[in-house]
Structures are given as C-alpha cells and as structure tokens.
Design an enzyme around this catalytic site. Structure first.
Site, mmCIF file in Angstrom:
data_model
loop_
_atom_site.group_PDB
_atom_site.id
_atom_site.type_symbol
_atom_site.label_atom_id
_atom_site.label_comp_id
_atom_site.label_asym_id
_atom_site.label_seq_id
_atom_site.Cartn_x
_atom_site.Cartn_y
_atom_site.Cartn_z
ATOM 1 N N GLU A 242 -6.926 -17.075 -16.757
ATOM 2 C CA GLU A 242 -5.752 -16.247 -16.471
ATOM 3 C C GLU A 242 -6.138 -14.978 -15.709
ATOM 4 O OE1 GLU A 242 -2.257 -15.969 -18.919
ATOM 5 O OE2 GLU A 242 -2.639 -13.839 -19.268
ATOM 6 N N ARG A 268 12.239 2.160 11.416
ATOM 7 C CA ARG A 268 12.886 3.405 11.004
ATOM 8 C C ARG A 268 12.433 4.575 11.884
ATOM 9 N NH1 ARG A 268 17.071 5.964 8.622
ATOM 10 N NH2 ARG A 268 16.431 7.760 7.368
ATOM 11 N N GLN A 279 0.851 9.884 11.057
ATOM 12 C CA GLN A 279 -0.379 9.408 10.431
ATOM 13 C C GLN A 279 -0.275 9.369 8.900
ATOM 14 O OE1 GLN A 279 -4.171 11.625 10.935
ATOM 15 N NE2 GLN A 279 -4.595 10.005 12.393
#
Ligand SMILES: Cc1cc2nc3c(=O)[nH]c(=O)nc-3n(C[C@H](O)[C@H](O)[C@H](O)COP(=O)(O)OP(=O)(O)OC[C@H]3O[C@@H](n4cnc5c(N)ncnc54)[C@H](O)[C@@H]3O)c2cc1C
Lengths: 379, 87
Positions: A242, A268, A279
């Site tokens: 797991e 955007r 940046q």
C-alpha cells in the site's frame, strides 16, 4: 539503469488514463453508496480493481511497479480521488493479503469477487486506542471449534459501509506483544459483524469509511489468513504494497493538477500580462514539478525494489512520506495560483487539497515513516 | 560466525538500545522479549537493521513472527539459519 517505461507500460498507462477520463472524468462525488458501488464496477471495467491479482481470477497479473503506474493513470484520469483511493485500498490493503495468504478453500472465489469489483473490501486495523501503535489491539480472536470468536471494535475502515469483506487483525496471544496478532478475511454478512454509519469527514467523499464491530462473531478457520500469530507480518506485507503503490493515485492527481495550473497561468491575465509571466507564479509551478518528480522517482524505485523481492522499508517509507507531503504542498500552491477561484467548490482545486491532506496520515503517518527511516539508519 | 558470538552481539545491542544498558544484568537468552514489550514494531525495525548491517543477514518480513523473535536464543537460531541458507 533505464528510466524509460516499456512500450507495454506506456500503452497500458494511456489506456487506463483514457478510459478513466472518458468514464469517470465528470464524476461528481456525493457519497451515495450506490454511486460508489457503481464506481467500483466501472473501475473494474477499466481493470484497476485487480491490477496485481492473478489473471486466472480476472486480475491483471501485474507487479507493484505496474500496479502503481495503473493507479497513477487512474488517479490522473479520474478526478474522484475518493473513489480512486477506495479502489486502491481495496486492492492493496485487502486483496493483496488475500492473494498471498488466504487458504485454498476461499482464495479463488474471494479473488474473483475482488477483481470484478462486485466484492468490495475494507481493511480494518485502526482502533480507538490503537492508531500509530498497533502493539496492543483491543479486538480479540479466541480459538473455538473450527475457527475463532472475534470481539471488539475497529474505529476506521475505508470502504466499510459498502464492504462485503473485511480484512482485519485481532489479538490471539496477548503474551506475544505486537506479534500476538492474527489476520482474518471476514465476510461482511457473517452474524456478529456490524457496520457503523459512514463517518463524516473532510474529503475523499466517495471513499465511505466507518466503524466495524465484532460481537461474538464466529469466523470459520478457512478465513484465517496465514498462520495464527502471523498477523503482524501479513499487515506489514500489505502495508509495504500500500505505501509503495497506492500513492500512485496521488502522483496522478498531482499531474492533473499541475496541468490545470499551467493552463490557468497561461490564460489568466492581470496587470496586462499572463500571470505565468510573473516569476512568483512560474517558480511556484517549477517547485510543484520538482516535488512531483522527486516523489515519482522514489515511488517507482520503492515499487521496483518490492518487485525484485527486496523489501526495503526505508525506500518505501521515503516514497510514502515524499509523495504525500508533495500532494499537500502542491495542493496549497494550486489554491494560491487559482486565487479566489481555487476556493470555490466548482473549481475542483479546493477538493484536491482536501483529498490530499489525509495522505500524510493514512497508511502510517509521515512521522512514523520518518521513524522507520531513522531506525533503518540505526538511530 | 559462532553461535556464542551472535548471541553476545544481539544481547549487547538489546541491552544497550532497549534496556538502558541493563544495569541489573537481567537479560537472559530466554527472557521473553515480546511479552515484556522489549520488542515493539519500531524497535524491531531497529534490531533487524542492526542485524543486517552488523551480521550481514537480511531477515525477510515473514520471519517477523513470535517463534523467531521470542527471545535472544530464537533470534540467534534464526540468524544462524539465514546465514547458512545464504551461502
Ligand atoms: C482518510 C483516512 C483513511 C483511513 N483508512 C483506514 C483504513 O482503511 N483502515 C484502518 O485501519 N485505518 C484507516 N485510517 C486510520 C489511520 O491508519 C490512522 O489514523 C493512522 O494510522 C494514525 O493513527 P491515529 O489517527 O490514531 O493517530 P495517532 O497515532 O494518535 O497519532 C497522532 C499524532 O501523533 C504522531 N505520533 C504517534 N506516534 C508517534 C511516534 N512514535 N513518533 C512521532 N510521532 C508520533 C502521529 O504522527 C500523529 O501526528 C484512515 C485514516 C484516514 C485519515
């Protein structure tokens, strides 16, 4: 050393990604048990409920690395991370110990059901008083004629409210401390097994979780996994699978999330330019990529070691801790990148964060993984 | 490596790391380590890492069982067996 996936691995990855996107890409989790059951069947149709189960029982016959790759593709294509987590826990924490330790009487039929997604399994280890430390379990199994009598309560089992099988651990010999445990695959319809209502929680909505109570539950001997007293080793074995492979789901989530962030930052515009040109925004994504790729390398390596028969506890713990911490950190970054939109439920961005937070807790917390790494260093 | 030496090295490690040096000299070959809680899940990882590094024996996870880890004597026997099967 070869870092490339083989042609067969790439093909399988692409198929699972495409199918999960087509069939589950629009899946809106609402915690409806019937929808979860249908989700398991769809996942079975894509082949993920049985990735590492033997082919003769309907599984994919894959090793840990290929299983992780399959789960990564599934987690990337299917935005319902609760379902992806539930399927992965069913496979790795439950079907793996059945595959490796069930008696011949029950192994075949159980594996068939588990691979087909018709039989959903829950792993029940955690108790109110036993979380990180499973040395003293309150659930007991007393040997009786032809089996065991189980008593006590498990406090958290993912998938329990929809489970037909519970893989659980009980104390058979208190005098043997943490090794006095035995493992069982308990059919959910045995008299004396009862399931609590779904627990209300923060995320992973379509992975229903609940308490499981055993009251003088007579479990026939054929449902014992391995030998009496082998429970702790079986649990460690299932957790190795797991911790190594399940977190492929989170690699897939991070892939999808990063692509969304890149797309958003390229579209955007504020202050007359695309926000990705700032940046502060682009470097945030560079760091997200760095976390994702570091986690990926550690996870692939941990799985590869497992496939080589070299159970490297430290490698597995490093992979588990790194991927889960990366998922949380990237989830926070994605929220910030999306601004107010990220906080709106319809964006799916806040859901990714809510679905990532528990990854640092389940399958052994980050702190426990670090303890394992430290112990392996001899500290 | 001789049996006595393995026993001594494992006992020394358990005394030092899990028993605060065992000032009363209580640890014996048959002291029940699991029953007394000297070995728990995390301690066992440490002990097995030590056995791997210092004695060159990798203990597979299915040997993490009560009969092999019961006491210093059983641990020594397991290490000897694994040493022999490795060559
Ligand atoms: C989404 C989700 C799904 C889950 N699914 C399952 C499931 O299917 N089956 C199941 O059995 N359980 C499941 N769990 C339970 C999970 O395994 C436990 O929550 C986990 O092991 C931690 O145990 P605990 O919650 O009791 O925390 P505790 O053990 O009480 O820990 C609390 C805090 O103390 C820290 N801590 C504890 N011990 C140490 C130590 N030695 N050193 C340093 N720090 C330490 C922990 O890291 C943690 O930060 C699930 C949990 C979640 C959130």
């Amino acid at each position: 050393m070869d870092f490339d996936l083989s042609a067969a691995q790439k093909k399988r990855y692409a198929e699972i990604l495409r199918e999960s996107g087509t069939r589950l890409g629009e899946h809106r989790p609402d915690g409806d048990p019937d929808a979860v059951r249908r989700g398991f069947r769809t996942a079975a149709g894509i082949g993920v409920t049985g990735l590492c189960l033997p082919e003769e029982f309907g599984g994919g016959g894959l090793g840990a690395l290929d299983t992780a790759l399959g789960l990564e593709a599934f987690g990337r294509g299917c935005p319902d991370t609760g379902l992806a987590f539930g399927v992965a826990a069913h496979l790795l924490a439950c079907a793996v110990p059945v595959r490796d330790f069930a008696t011949d009487d029950v192994r075949g039929p159980l594996l068939k059901g588990l691979a087909s997604g018709e039989l959903i399994a829950a792993n029940a280890m955690t108790e109110d008083e036993a979380g990180s430390d499973i040395g003293r379990l309150g659930v007991t199994a007393r040997p009786v004629s032809d089996g065991y009598l189980l008593n006590g309560e498990k406090s958290w089992a993912s998938n329990a409210p929809v489970a037909g099988l519970v893989v659980t651990y009980a104390c058979t010999a208190p005098e043997l401390g943490f090794l006095g445990l035995s493992a069982f695959a308990v059919p959910g319809d045995l008299p004396g097994v009862s399931f609590g209502p779904p627990l209300r929680k923060m995320g992973l909505t379509n992975c229903l979780a609940g308490r499981v109570t055993f009251t003088d539950c007579h479990v026939p001997r054929r449902y014992l996994l391995g030998a009496e007293g082998q429970g702790s080793g079986i649990f460690q074995h299932s957790m190795a699978w797991e911790r190594a492979a399940l977190f492929g789901v989170y690699l897939g989530l991070m892939e999808r999330q990063l692509a969304q962030c890149v797309e958003h930052a390229g579209r955007r515009r504020q202050f007359g330019r695309r926000i990705g040109e700032f940046q502060a925004v682009s470097h945030r994504m560079a760091v997200m990529k760095q976390r994702l790729e570091s986690g990926r390398l550690l996870l692939y390596r941990a799985c590869w070691l497992l496939d080589e028969g070299r159970e490297d506890k430290s490698a597995i713990a490093l992979a588990k801790a790194t991927v889960s911490e990366a998922a949380v950190a990237n989830g926070l970054d994605a929220m910030q990148l999306f601004g107010g939109l990220g906080y709106l439920a319809d964006s799916g961005v806040e859901e990714q964060l809510r679905d990532s937070l528990p990854a640092r807790v389940f399958s052994g917390t980050t702190e426990i993984q670090r303890e394992i790494v430290a112990k392996e260093l001899g500290l | 490596m001789a049996q006595d030496e393995i026993t001594e090295r494992i006992s020394a490690f358990i005394r030092d790391r899990f028993l605060d040096g065992d000032p009363q000299g209580e640890l014996e070959e048959t002291t029940p380590l699991l029953e007394l809680g000297v070995l728990n899940s995390l301690n066992t990882v440490l002990l097995l890492a030590h056995i791997r590094e210092e004695l060159g024996v990798a203990v597979p996870s299915l040997r993490i069982n009560p009969s092999d880890l019961k006491n210093v004597r059983s641990i020594t026997a397991m290490v000897r067996e694994l040493q022999h099967s490795a060559v």
